[in-house]
Write a protein that holds these residues in place. Structure first.
Motif, mmCIF file in Angstrom:
data_model
loop_
_atom_site.group_PDB
_atom_site.id
_atom_site.type_symbol
_atom_site.label_atom_id
_atom_site.label_comp_id
_atom_site.label_asym_id
_atom_site.label_seq_id
_atom_site.Cartn_x
_atom_site.Cartn_y
_atom_site.Cartn_z
ATOM 1 N N LEU A 1 -3.028 3.678 -2.922
ATOM 2 C CA LEU A 1 -3.198 2.625 -3.927
ATOM 3 C C LEU A 1 -2.659 1.343 -3.306
ATOM 4 C CD1 LEU A 1 -3.991 1.791 -6.807
ATOM 5 C CD2 LEU A 1 -1.633 2.317 -7.486
ATOM 6 N N GLU B 1 0.843 -1.193 0.000
ATOM 7 C CA GLU B 1 0.000 0.000 0.000
ATOM 8 C C GLU B 1 0.881 1.247 0.000
ATOM 9 O OE1 GLU B 1 -3.386 2.417 2.571
ATOM 10 O OE2 GLU B 1 -2.014 1.018 3.562
ATOM 11 N N LYS C 1 -6.674 -2.238 2.944
ATOM 12 C CA LYS C 1 -7.583 -2.752 1.924
ATOM 13 C C LYS C 1 -8.725 -3.574 2.530
ATOM 14 C CE LYS C 1 -7.465 -5.471 -2.385
ATOM 15 N NZ LYS C 1 -8.237 -6.645 -1.936
ATOM 16 N N VAL D 1 -2.471 -3.016 -3.403
ATOM 17 C CA VAL D 1 -2.562 -4.218 -4.226
ATOM 18 C C VAL D 1 -2.218 -5.421 -3.366
ATOM 19 C CG1 VAL D 1 -1.571 -5.475 -6.190
ATOM 20 C CG2 VAL D 1 -1.920 -2.999 -6.348
ATOM 21 N N ASN E 1 -8.084 -7.197 -6.885
ATOM 22 C CA ASN E 1 -6.990 -7.138 -5.913
ATOM 23 C C ASN E 1 -6.286 -5.782 -5.890
ATOM 24 O OD1 ASN E 1 -5.857 -7.466 -8.464
ATOM 25 N ND2 ASN E 1 -4.055 -8.505 -7.663
ATOM 26 N N ALA E 2 -6.883 -4.753 -6.499
ATOM 27 C CA ALA E 2 -6.259 -3.433 -6.533
ATOM 28 C C ALA E 2 -7.317 -2.371 -6.280
ATOM 29 C CB ALA E 2 -5.581 -3.189 -7.873
#
Length: 379
Positions: free
Chosen positions: A375, A48, A153, A377, A341-342
């Motif tokens: 962002l 991240e 996330k 992933v 996954n993103a």
């Protein structure tokens, strides 16, 4: 302060009006229900990156307020958390090892030995029964206290709530976990080295104890009660700590979802140099929080949070001001799942405190305004 509020509201409204294309993605925001790992050895990872702009702090200030440990750096692109993990699972044995880098570990593990600051998770477990889902695990593991983790996330908001930032993210010790056959109850009891400590606090003989009772009557409701009994002070002060964490997750996979949380803790007043206790009773702190999430589509989610943290005596968050730490928090969140996954996220947040505790361009301020983007992933 009107100009700062105007910037925050204008930015948040602009973000919420961005047109995006919906696509089918997995709901990765549930922190209470995860798929069982495949048998054998598997590898996974998470990264991240983030940028936070603190509108209140001076331009030269590179850190967010002291009670925050995630997304800590100000006005610079950085990595909050990145780790690679190896997991082994068989019918009766399991083990996990995850190595981390990022500012989360830099600040949250600052009190640990240097070689352990990069350990996100390291534990082994044995299933004690052939017929019952009863496990004994030992090592370093993610905390069962609270509904938020360091993995942004998997949380409904980009940044963590004040109560999450100031209760354990990780624990070290041994725990027994039992899941009932119908999947509705989880019971956990653990013996720990302390309050978010891998190595025991010098002067504390311990151990500490923690429990969890979680009930899932249906797919639309999760009820949780976790406790911590021990201390985070040397034995000489005789300051026992008793902490409770409550939360309910309502309709977690629905169009509208809600999390209601409440933490309350106490430290007994210490013993002075003369051997007498400094007053009777205990120092108390507490924090309620409410988060509401709206799923526009599988790809787009909005969330709002209202929270309050009261620690007048400075047990967890010391300010040195007359009223201590008495702070409201408000945030708005926009998530766009580019791929399953993103996820790209943006969050505006305002803190409003009773006392002037925030660093500002001139005098200390009672409010703090920030905007964070990230962002993340997973793989």
């Amino acid at each position: 302060m009107k100009s700062k509020a105007y910037i925050f509201i204008t930015t948040a409204c602009s973000v919420l009006s961005i047109p995006v294309l919906a696509q089918t993605v997995m709901d990765s925001t549930s922190t209470t229900s995860q798929a069982a790992p495949q048998s054998g050895l598997t590898f996974s990872g998470y990264v991240e990156a983030y940028y936070t702009h603190d509108f209140t702090a001076p331009k030269t200030s590179q850190e967010r307020p002291g009670f925050l440990y995630n997304h800590k750096r100000n006005r610079e692109v950085n990595v909050n958390l990145a780790f690679v993990k190896g997991a082994y699972v068989s019918e009766r044995v399991r083990a996990n090892l995850a190595i981390q880098v990022g500012t989360y570990g830099q600040y949250n593990y600052a009190a640990e030995q240097p070689l352990l600051r990069n350990v996100y998770e390291a534990n082994v477990g044995v299933k004690l029964s052939k017929t019952k889902d009863l496990w004994l695990d030992a090592g370093i593991f993610s905390s069962h206290i609270g509904f938020e983790s360091a993995i942004s996330k998997d949380c409904w908001t980009l940044t963590r709530s004040i109560l999450a930032e100031n209760s354990p993210y990780y624990l070290s010790g041994a725990k027994l976990t039992y899941n009932t056959p119908n999947g509705k109850w989880t019971l956990l009891g653990s013996v720990l080295n302390g309050w978010q400590r891998i190595a025991k606090l010098p002067g504390y003989s311990g151990p500490s104890i923690s429990t969890q009772i979680q009930y899932k009557p249906s797919a639309n409701l999760v009820l949780n009660w976790s406790t911590f009994i021990g201390s985070d002070r040397p034995d000489s002060l005789k300051q026992a700590r008793f902490f409770n964490n409550f939360y309910a997750i309502i309709n977690p996979n629905g169009k509208f979802s809600t999390i209601l949380g409440f933490d309350i803790g106490s430290d007994r007043k210490p013993v002075g140099a003369d051997g007498r206790r400094v007053g009777s009773g205990s120092y108390m702190w507490y924090s309620p929080v409410a988060i509401v999430r709206y799923s526009v589509s599988d790809a787009v989610k909005l969330a709002g949070r209202v929270e309050y943290y009261d620690d007048k005596s400075g047990v967890i968050i010391a300010t040195g001001t007359p009223d201590g730490f008495k702070t409201w928090g408000y945030s708005l969140n926009f998530d766009y799942f580019i791929l399953p996954n993103a996820v790209f996220r943006i969050e505006g947040k305002v803190y409003d405190s009773r006392d002037a505790i925030f660093e500002s361009k001139t005098n200390p301020s009672k409010t703090n305004t920030s905007l964070t983007t990230s962002l993340a992933v997973s793989f």
